[in-house]
Design a protein around this motif. Structure first.
Motif, PDB file in Angstrom:
ATOM      1  N   LYS A 169      97.729 -45.114  72.032  1.00  0.00           N
ATOM      2  CA  LYS A 169      97.725 -44.168  70.927  1.00  0.00           C
ATOM      3  C   LYS A 169      96.264 -43.983  70.520  1.00  0.00           C
ATOM      4  O   LYS A 169      95.602 -44.942  70.117  1.00  0.00           O
ATOM      5  CB  LYS A 169      98.529 -44.700  69.736  1.00  0.00           C
ATOM      6  N   VAL A 170      95.753 -42.771  70.639  1.00  0.00           N
ATOM      7  CA  VAL A 170      94.323 -42.524  70.442  1.00  0.00           C
ATOM      8  C   VAL A 170      94.083 -41.716  69.166  1.00  0.00           C
ATOM      9  O   VAL A 170      94.665 -40.649  68.972  1.00  0.00           O
ATOM     10  CB  VAL A 170      93.723 -41.780  71.646  1.00  0.00           C
ATOM     11  N   LEU A 171      93.208 -42.240  68.307  1.00  0.00           N
ATOM     12  CA  LEU A 171      92.735 -41.517  67.132  1.00  0.00           C
ATOM     13  C   LEU A 171      91.237 -41.305  67.282  1.00  0.00           C
ATOM     14  O   LEU A 171      90.511 -42.229  67.675  1.00  0.00           O
ATOM     15  CB  LEU A 171      93.000 -42.315  65.852  1.00  0.00           C
ATOM     16  N   ARG A 172      90.766 -40.097  66.967  1.00  0.00           N
ATOM     17  CA  ARG A 172      89.340 -39.803  67.075  1.00  0.00           C
ATOM     18  C   ARG A 172      88.840 -39.243  65.747  1.00  0.00           C
ATOM     19  O   ARG A 172      89.482 -38.390  65.137  1.00  0.00           O
ATOM     20  CB  ARG A 172      89.075 -38.805  68.203  1.00  0.00           C
ATOM     21  N   PHE A 173      87.693 -39.741  65.321  1.00  0.00           N
ATOM     22  CA  PHE A 173      87.073 -39.285  64.090  1.00  0.00           C
ATOM     23  C   PHE A 173      85.617 -38.925  64.376  1.00  0.00           C
ATOM     24  O   PHE A 173      84.916 -39.665  65.074  1.00  0.00           O
ATOM     25  CB  PHE A 173      87.126 -40.371  63.014  1.00  0.00           C
ATOM     26  N   SER A 174      85.161 -37.806  63.844  1.00  0.00           N
ATOM     27  CA  SER A 174      83.758 -37.429  64.007  1.00  0.00           C
ATOM     28  C   SER A 174      82.924 -38.095  62.922  1.00  0.00           C
ATOM     29  O   SER A 174      83.416 -38.376  61.819  1.00  0.00           O
ATOM     30  CB  SER A 174      83.598 -35.911  63.924  1.00  0.00           C
ATOM     31  N   LEU A 175      81.647 -38.321  63.217  1.00  0.00           N
ATOM     32  CA  LEU A 175      80.749 -38.909  62.223  1.00  0.00           C
ATOM     33  C   LEU A 175      80.656 -38.002  61.002  1.00  0.00           C
ATOM     34  O   LEU A 175      80.615 -38.483  59.864  1.00  0.00           O
ATOM     35  CB  LEU A 175      79.360 -39.133  62.826  1.00  0.00           C
ATOM     36  N   GLN A 176      80.652 -36.698  61.226  1.00  0.00           N
ATOM     37  CA  GLN A 176      80.562 -35.766  60.100  1.00  0.00           C
ATOM     38  C   GLN A 176      81.760 -35.903  59.166  1.00  0.00           C
ATOM     39  O   GLN A 176      81.609 -35.919  57.942  1.00  0.00           O
ATOM     40  CB  GLN A 176      80.463 -34.330  60.603  1.00  0.00           C
ATOM     41  N   SER A 177      82.965 -36.012  59.728  1.00  0.00           N
ATOM     42  CA  SER A 177      84.156 -36.156  58.875  1.00  0.00           C
ATOM     43  C   SER A 177      84.147 -37.505  58.161  1.00  0.00           C
ATOM     44  O   SER A 177      84.606 -37.610  57.017  1.00  0.00           O
ATOM     45  CB  SER A 177      85.434 -35.994  59.699  1.00  0.00           C
ATOM     46  N   ILE A 178      83.638 -38.537  58.811  1.00  0.00           N
ATOM     47  CA  ILE A 178      83.539 -39.862  58.188  1.00  0.00           C
ATOM     48  C   ILE A 178      82.630 -39.808  56.962  1.00  0.00           C
ATOM     49  O   ILE A 178      82.926 -40.397  55.919  1.00  0.00           O
ATOM     50  CB  ILE A 178      83.018 -40.896  59.195  1.00  0.00           C
ATOM     51  N   MET A 179      81.521 -39.086  57.092  1.00  0.00           N
ATOM     52  CA  MET A 179      80.556 -39.007  55.997  1.00  0.00           C
ATOM     53  C   MET A 179      80.990 -38.029  54.908  1.00  0.00           C
ATOM     54  O   MET A 179      80.788 -38.287  53.718  1.00  0.00           O
ATOM     55  CB  MET A 179      79.188 -38.581  56.551  1.00  0.00           C
ATOM     56  N   ASP A 180      81.605 -36.899  55.311  1.00  0.00           N
ATOM     57  CA  ASP A 180      81.910 -35.834  54.360  1.00  0.00           C
ATOM     58  C   ASP A 180      83.340 -35.844  53.838  1.00  0.00           C
ATOM     59  O   ASP A 180      83.608 -35.342  52.745  1.00  0.00           O
ATOM     60  CB  ASP A 180      81.642 -34.463  55.002  1.00  0.00           C
ATOM     61  N   GLN A 181      84.278 -36.400  54.619  1.00  0.00           N
ATOM     62  CA  GLN A 181      85.689 -36.396  54.230  1.00  0.00           C
ATOM     63  C   GLN A 181      86.326 -37.777  54.413  1.00  0.00           C
ATOM     64  O   GLN A 181      87.342 -37.917  55.093  1.00  0.00           O
ATOM     65  CB  GLN A 181      86.459 -35.363  55.064  1.00  0.00           C
ATOM     66  N   PRO A 182      85.763 -38.800  53.804  1.00  0.00           N
ATOM     67  CA  PRO A 182      86.282 -40.157  54.025  1.00  0.00           C
ATOM     68  C   PRO A 182      87.721 -40.335  53.563  1.00  0.00           C
ATOM     69  O   PRO A 182      88.503 -41.024  54.212  1.00  0.00           O
ATOM     70  CB  PRO A 182      85.327 -41.037  53.209  1.00  0.00           C
ATOM     71  N   ARG A 183      88.103 -39.701  52.452  1.00  0.00           N
ATOM     72  CA  ARG A 183      89.465 -39.855  51.944  1.00  0.00           C
ATOM     73  C   ARG A 183      90.485 -39.298  52.933  1.00  0.00           C
ATOM     74  O   ARG A 183      91.515 -39.918  53.192  1.00  0.00           O
ATOM     75  CB  ARG A 183      89.603 -39.139  50.604  1.00  0.00           C
ATOM     76  N   ARG A 184      90.185 -38.142  53.493  1.00  0.00           N
ATOM     77  CA  ARG A 184      91.103 -37.556  54.462  1.00  0.00           C
ATOM     78  C   ARG A 184      91.223 -38.437  55.697  1.00  0.00           C
ATOM     79  O   ARG A 184      92.317 -38.607  56.246  1.00  0.00           O
ATOM     80  CB  ARG A 184      90.627 -36.157  54.860  1.00  0.00           C
ATOM     81  N   CYS A 185      90.101 -39.003  56.143  1.00  0.00           N
ATOM     82  CA  CYS A 185      90.122 -39.902  57.301  1.00  0.00           C
ATOM     83  C   CYS A 185      90.949 -41.147  57.000  1.00  0.00           C
ATOM     84  O   CYS A 185      91.740 -41.606  57.837  1.00  0.00           O
ATOM     85  CB  CYS A 185      88.706 -40.299  57.694  1.00  0.00           C
ATOM     86  N   GLN A 186      90.776 -41.717  55.806  1.00  0.00           N
ATOM     87  CA  GLN A 186      91.553 -42.891  55.418  1.00  0.00           C
ATOM     88  C   GLN A 186      93.043 -42.578  55.425  1.00  0.00           C
ATOM     89  O   GLN A 186      93.851 -43.365  55.944  1.00  0.00           O
ATOM     90  CB  GLN A 186      91.131 -43.352  54.019  1.00  0.00           C
TER      91      GLN A 186
END
Length: 230
Positions: A123-140
């Protein structure tokens, strides 16, 4: 001391250091060398901003996890939880290695890499560095939602909330208005009945409360964050 550039608080920094020591001790060869160099800036940001707030524990998780690809070569997964029941891989993409700056071969090879993992039941999840920095709540929320769906309901340690409960609470904790179970279900991406179940649990745990407009003895139709409970 925690490194401010990593965004790690003292509690996370201590847990992270213990985890990395154990990872190095349990590794060999190329993986060991990679771990001794330390994790990338992007992956550290993911750990500090997304993984730790959402999961709260490194138990069962491996960094630079080594897998054999279909050419009998080796691939290294950023973060992996290879349990017997299900195998989870989390990849953190930055522009330099996966985006516009990657050459055509690397871009194509990255796609083959993910396809191989999916074929091998990861099961693969991918997150971009930009989304990590700009949208942390959505990533969480996306990470917690995925873990809940895949059956990892008990990894979260502090506070003692299930991943889906954390997703619901994260959505309402800084909002003054109240929400219906249907609205929360849509925001988090779950069924309304599932939202109702977790909202009742959050009430018992003191994290949310029925809206003050709800009449005594009538069904609860809206919920809000319980102010002052941290």
């Amino acid at each position: 001391m925690a490194n401010a550039k990593d965004g790690m608080n003292p509690q996370l920094h201590a847990a992270y250091e213990r985890w990395m020591v154990s990872q190095v001790k349990a590794s060999a060869g190329e993986r060991r060398q990679r771990l001794k160099k330390g994790l990338s800036f992007s992956l550290k940001q993911f750990v500090a901003r997304i993984f730790w707030p959402a999961v709260g524990s490194f138990d069962g998780w491996h960094a630079e996890y080594e897998v054999v690809d279909f050419k009998d070569g080796y691939r290294y997964l950023d973060l992996a939880k290879p349990s017997v029941a299900i195998k989870i891989c989390i990849e953190v993409d930055d522009k330099g290695s996966h985006g516009q700056q990657a050459d055509a071969y690397k871009f194509s090879d990255d796609r083959f890499r993910q396809n191989d993992l999916v074929i091998d039941d990861w099961k693969v999840l991918r997150f971009s560095l930009q989304s990590i920095m700009d949208q942390p709540r959505r990533c969480q929320q996306q990470l917690m939602h995925a873990l809940a769906k895949w059956g990892f309901e008990s990894d979260r340690i502090v506070p003692a909330l299930l991943p889906t409960e954390m997703a619901i609470y994260s959505f309402i904790e800084n909002r003054a208005e109240s929400f219906s179970p249907a609205a929360l279900a849509k925001a988090v991406g779950i069924h309304r009945n599932t939202a109702v179940k977790h909202l009742k649990s959050l009430v018992e745990k003191g994290k949310v409360m029925p809206d003050v407009g709800t009449k005594t003895g009538s069904p609860t139709r809206r919920y809000r964050c319980k102010k002052g409970y941290l």
